[in-house]
Motif scaffolding. Structure first.
Motif, PDB file in Angstrom:
ATOM      1  N   LYS A 158       0.837  -1.194   0.000  1.00  0.00           N
ATOM      2  CA  LYS A 158       0.000   0.000   0.000  1.00  0.00           C
ATOM      3  C   LYS A 158       0.876   1.249   0.000  1.00  0.00           C
ATOM      4  O   LYS A 158       1.961   1.257   0.576  1.00  0.00           O
ATOM      5  N   ILE A 159       0.362   2.306  -0.648  1.00  0.00           N
ATOM      6  CA  ILE A 159       1.001   3.620  -0.623  1.00  0.00           C
ATOM      7  C   ILE A 159       0.022   4.596   0.025  1.00  0.00           C
ATOM      8  O   ILE A 159      -1.150   4.655  -0.344  1.00  0.00           O
TER       9      ILE A 159
ATOM     10  N   GLY B 270       0.431  14.996   4.012  1.00  0.00           N
ATOM     11  CA  GLY B 270       0.955  16.342   3.811  1.00  0.00           C
ATOM     12  C   GLY B 270      -0.096  17.259   3.206  1.00  0.00           C
ATOM     13  O   GLY B 270      -1.157  16.819   2.748  1.00  0.00           O
ATOM     14  N   GLY B 271       0.205  18.552   3.198  1.00  0.00           N
ATOM     15  CA  GLY B 271      -0.765  19.551   2.765  1.00  0.00           C
ATOM     16  C   GLY B 271      -1.285  19.367   1.359  1.00  0.00           C
ATOM     17  O   GLY B 271      -2.484  19.548   1.098  1.00  0.00           O
ATOM     18  N   VAL B 272      -0.422  18.976   0.426  1.00  0.00           N
ATOM     19  CA  VAL B 272      -0.847  18.840  -0.967  1.00  0.00           C
ATOM     20  C   VAL B 272      -1.848  17.702  -1.131  1.00  0.00           C
ATOM     21  O   VAL B 272      -2.717  17.749  -2.007  1.00  0.00           O
ATOM     22  N   SER B 273      -1.769  16.697  -0.274  1.00  0.00           N
ATOM     23  CA  SER B 273      -2.685  15.556  -0.391  1.00  0.00           C
ATOM     24  C   SER B 273      -4.139  15.952  -0.135  1.00  0.00           C
ATOM     25  O   SER B 273      -5.058  15.201  -0.463  1.00  0.00           O
ATOM     26  N   LYS B 274      -4.353  17.139   0.456  1.00  0.00           N
ATOM     27  CA  LYS B 274      -5.725  17.602   0.680  1.00  0.00           C
ATOM     28  C   LYS B 274      -6.443  17.901  -0.635  1.00  0.00           C
ATOM     29  O   LYS B 274      -7.668  17.994  -0.669  1.00  0.00           O
TER      30      LYS B 274
ATOM     31  N   ILE C 185      -5.814  15.192  -7.531  1.00  0.00           N
ATOM     32  CA  ILE C 185      -4.541  14.487  -7.663  1.00  0.00           C
ATOM     33  C   ILE C 185      -4.707  12.975  -7.722  1.00  0.00           C
ATOM     34  O   ILE C 185      -4.101  12.297  -8.563  1.00  0.00           O
ATOM     35  N   LEU C 186      -5.513  12.425  -6.823  1.00  0.00           N
ATOM     36  CA  LEU C 186      -5.560  10.977  -6.665  1.00  0.00           C
ATOM     37  C   LEU C 186      -6.020  10.221  -7.914  1.00  0.00           C
ATOM     38  O   LEU C 186      -5.418   9.191  -8.257  1.00  0.00           O
ATOM     39  N   PRO C 187      -7.044  10.691  -8.633  1.00  0.00           N
ATOM     40  CA  PRO C 187      -7.411   9.967  -9.863  1.00  0.00           C
ATOM     41  C   PRO C 187      -6.268   9.912 -10.879  1.00  0.00           C
ATOM     42  O   PRO C 187      -6.073   8.881 -11.540  1.00  0.00           O
ATOM     43  N   GLU C 188      -5.517  11.005 -10.990  1.00  0.00           N
ATOM     44  CA  GLU C 188      -4.386  11.024 -11.930  1.00  0.00           C
ATOM     45  C   GLU C 188      -3.292  10.063 -11.487  1.00  0.00           C
ATOM     46  O   GLU C 188      -2.678   9.379 -12.314  1.00  0.00           O
TER      47      GLU C 188
ATOM     48  N   LEU D 274      -2.593  -0.446  -3.937  1.00  0.00           N
ATOM     49  CA  LEU D 274      -3.509   0.474  -3.260  1.00  0.00           C
ATOM     50  C   LEU D 274      -2.821   1.809  -2.984  1.00  0.00           C
ATOM     51  O   LEU D 274      -1.714   1.841  -2.441  1.00  0.00           O
ATOM     52  N   VAL D 275      -3.461   2.900  -3.360  1.00  0.00           N
ATOM     53  CA  VAL D 275      -2.967   4.247  -3.061  1.00  0.00           C
ATOM     54  C   VAL D 275      -4.088   4.982  -2.346  1.00  0.00           C
ATOM     55  O   VAL D 275      -5.185   5.140  -2.888  1.00  0.00           O
ATOM     56  N   GLU D 276      -3.815   5.416  -1.126  1.00  0.00           N
ATOM     57  CA  GLU D 276      -4.835   6.060  -0.301  1.00  0.00           C
ATOM     58  C   GLU D 276      -4.294   7.345   0.314  1.00  0.00           C
ATOM     59  O   GLU D 276      -3.081   7.555   0.380  1.00  0.00           O
TER      60      GLU D 276
END
Length: 378
Positions: free
Chosen positions: A316-317, A321-325, A330-333, A351-353
């Motif tokens: 899993k990844i 951090g702030g950018v993850s908000k 970001i996540l779909p890309e 898995l990326v969460e």
């Protein structure tokens, strides 16, 4: 404040038993013996000491397997507390937490930049002091520090966002408070906190990436934090994505950090002097150029993570951090890029969460630096 000590916990058998109770409690002495291959007398004698020291307590009776009902054992999470410190580039945040990672008190100090090493240490001491309680039994202090850290000496070798070097954090804090102090890179501390308290289940390997003013990562392999041969494992922000790209603060070209960090997103924004937070606000409001900015960052991050999947192959990844908000952009890309680029179907399904610990991930990780010493063989 009463000083705690965990020297009495650090025998091999005690560590095995403590970790078993932490993970599987409530649990009986007999079950511990069966699961660990320790003899019942060994378990009983060690449990007796742990009960006397108050780190373990007895709970309700369990179900009988033919004889009398067994007494169940659990960790007494309220027996001790730990101070966790997130020494970020703009502020210092401290928490006092129990053994379950529950935050009991917090304080925050804004850093007045520029500052020298003595001023930084003074700010650390002040923030920590405001979190201590005279009635608590404190095990120690964990410090998550950005930049390059010498774990053995607890020294911040280079803190780029503060422009400081060779800060003797461990030495100064142990002298001031008389407590055990552990110092670790902030991204690695975040990974440890995620692994222990992020509700990710039983994982043998995990990668946690902290994306803020810089980009760092922590790698968990076989349940342990991996540091590498020369202690720079996890510096994924300086992975080259584009040989002809923007010059990074490290001097190389096209580092991942120049694509996905908060400052990088701000630099690429349409308009002058915008922060990454303001770019995010514009994206949420529907501004197409701001949305495209975050999507481009997500695609670059996906390229970097695909490289790491091919090297480390984590189960899993976790992104923090702030950018993850800005996860909705970001996540779909990230996921689409990994799916398109990973070598095998299994790798592409990694898995990326987003971190469930949110802004507390790093400071909870700082607390976990001490918990590892209490509960695990190191």
């Amino acid at each position: 404040m009463r000083q705690g000590t965990f020297k009495w916990m650090k025998s091999m058998n005690k560590s095995i038993i403590l970790n078993k109770i932490r993970k599987d409690g409530p649990i009986s002495r007999a079950q511990i013996a069966r699961d660990t291959n320790l003899t019942p007398p060994t378990v009983s004698s060690n449990v007796k000491e742990l009960l006397e020291q108050s780190i373990v307590e007895e709970q309700e009776l369990g179900e009988s397997l033919g004889g009398r009902k067994p007494t169940m054992l659990v960790i007494n999470n309220e027996a001790f507390t730990i101070i966790g410190v997130d020494a970020g580039p703009e502020s210092i945040e401290c928490i006092r937490a129990n053994l379950a990672g529950k935050v009991l008190k917090r304080s925050k100090t804004k850093l007045q930049l520029p500052m020298d090493n003595d001023q930084f240490i003074a700010a650390l001491k002040s923030c920590i002091a405001s979190c201590l309680d005279s009635t608590d039994q404190v095990i120690g202090i964990g410090v998550a520090m950005h930049g390059v850290v010498d774990r053995a000496t607890g020294t911040s070798l280079y803190a780029p966002n503060l422009g400081l070097a060779n800060i003797p954090i461990k030495e100064q804090l142990e002298k001031e408070f008389g407590l055990e102090v552990k110092v670790e890179n902030d991204a690695r501390a975040m990974a440890l906190g995620e692994y222990w308290f992020g509700n990710h289940g039983e994982l043998a390997s995990m990668l946690a990436v902290n994306i803020g003013s810089g980009v760092g990562a922590g790698v968990i392999i076989d349940g342990k934090l991996y540091h590498g041969a020369t202690d720079i494992a996890g510096e994924v922000g300086h992975m080259t994505i584009d040989l002809h790209g923007e010059i990074c603060e490290c001097g190389n070209q096209g580092c991942l950090q120049t694509f996905v960090s908060g400052p990088a997103i701000a630099r690429k924004a349409t308009g002058q002097n915008l922060t990454a937070e303001q770019v995010f606000e514009q994206a949420v409001a529907g501004d197409e150029s701001s949305i495209a900015n975050f999507k481009a960052a997500g695609k670059a991050l996906g390229v970097g993570l695909t490289n790491l999947i091919h090297i480390v192959n984590p189960e899993k990844i976790v992104l923090g951090g702030g950018v993850s908000k800005a996860q909705q952009f970001i996540l779909p890309e990230v996921r689409q890029t990994i799916q398109a680029s990973a070598l095998t179907p299994a790798a592409s399904a990694t898995l990326v969460e987003i971190s469930k610990l949110g802004d507390d991930a790093t400071v909870i990780g700082a607390v976990t630096l001490l918990l590892v010493d209490v509960f695990e063989l190191t």
